[in-house]
Write a protein that holds these residues in place. Structure first.
Motif, PDB file in Angstrom:
ATOM      1  N   LEU A 130       2.267  -6.243   3.692  1.00  0.00           N
ATOM      2  CA  LEU A 130       2.113  -4.287   3.485  1.00  0.00           C
ATOM      3  C   LEU A 130       0.883  -3.677   3.780  1.00  0.00           C
ATOM      4  O   LEU A 130       0.023  -3.988   3.912  1.00  0.00           O
ATOM      5  N   ASP A 131       1.176  -2.401   3.580  1.00  0.00           N
ATOM      6  CA  ASP A 131      -0.276  -1.646   4.520  1.00  0.00           C
ATOM      7  C   ASP A 131      -0.436  -0.440   2.536  1.00  0.00           C
ATOM      8  O   ASP A 131       0.459  -0.618   1.501  1.00  0.00           O
ATOM      9  N   GLY A 132      -1.746  -0.216   2.930  1.00  0.00           N
ATOM     10  CA  GLY A 132      -1.989   1.472   1.656  1.00  0.00           C
ATOM     11  C   GLY A 132      -0.626   1.920   1.029  1.00  0.00           C
ATOM     12  O   GLY A 132      -0.814   2.099   0.090  1.00  0.00           O
ATOM     13  N   ALA A 133      -0.290   2.709   2.281  1.00  0.00           N
ATOM     14  CA  ALA A 133       0.929   3.189   1.751  1.00  0.00           C
ATOM     15  C   ALA A 133       1.978   2.651   1.009  1.00  0.00           C
ATOM     16  O   ALA A 133       2.532   3.754   0.734  1.00  0.00           O
ATOM     17  N   ASP A 134       2.630   1.705   1.588  1.00  0.00           N
ATOM     18  CA  ASP A 134       3.517   0.706   1.133  1.00  0.00           C
ATOM     19  C   ASP A 134       3.165   0.624  -0.789  1.00  0.00           C
ATOM     20  O   ASP A 134       3.775   0.864  -1.295  1.00  0.00           O
ATOM     21  N   LEU A 135       1.908   0.104  -0.751  1.00  0.00           N
ATOM     22  CA  LEU A 135       1.022  -0.334  -2.363  1.00  0.00           C
ATOM     23  C   LEU A 135       1.507   1.245  -3.048  1.00  0.00           C
ATOM     24  O   LEU A 135       1.457   1.147  -4.157  1.00  0.00           O
ATOM     25  N   VAL A 136       0.169   1.929  -2.640  1.00  0.00           N
ATOM     26  CA  VAL A 136       0.592   3.516  -3.270  1.00  0.00           C
ATOM     27  C   VAL A 136       1.810   3.932  -3.849  1.00  0.00           C
ATOM     28  O   VAL A 136       2.440   4.501  -4.824  1.00  0.00           O
TER      29      VAL A 136
END
Length: 72
Positions: free
Chosen positions: A43-49
């Motif tokens: 997962l990338d940062g946008a997914d985590l947000v």
């Protein structure tokens, strides 16, 4: 270290493939509570947000209940 997937241990039909945080087959979204990921290679940062996590690597933070959904 091999960790036992809590959802599978409870008899719930959770999707999975690798159990190592690399494939994202177990990707789900937290709708209540907070978790911390032991590993995350998918997962990338946008997914985590947006609240997406990897169920195979999620550890509950604190004593609050955690609810997840596998629906987008």
């Amino acid at each position: 270290m091999v960790r036992r997937h809590a959802l599978l241990a409870a008899g719930l039909p959770a999707p999975y493939s690798c159990r190592e945080g690399a494939c994202s087959a177990c990707c789900c979204r937290v709708v209540e509570g907070e978790v911390e990921l032991s590993r995350n290679e998918a997962l990338d940062g946008a997914d985590l947000v947006e609240g997406y996590i990897l169920a195979c690597q999620a550890l509950r933070r604190g004593e609050d209940r955690v609810r997840i959904t596998y629906e987008g």
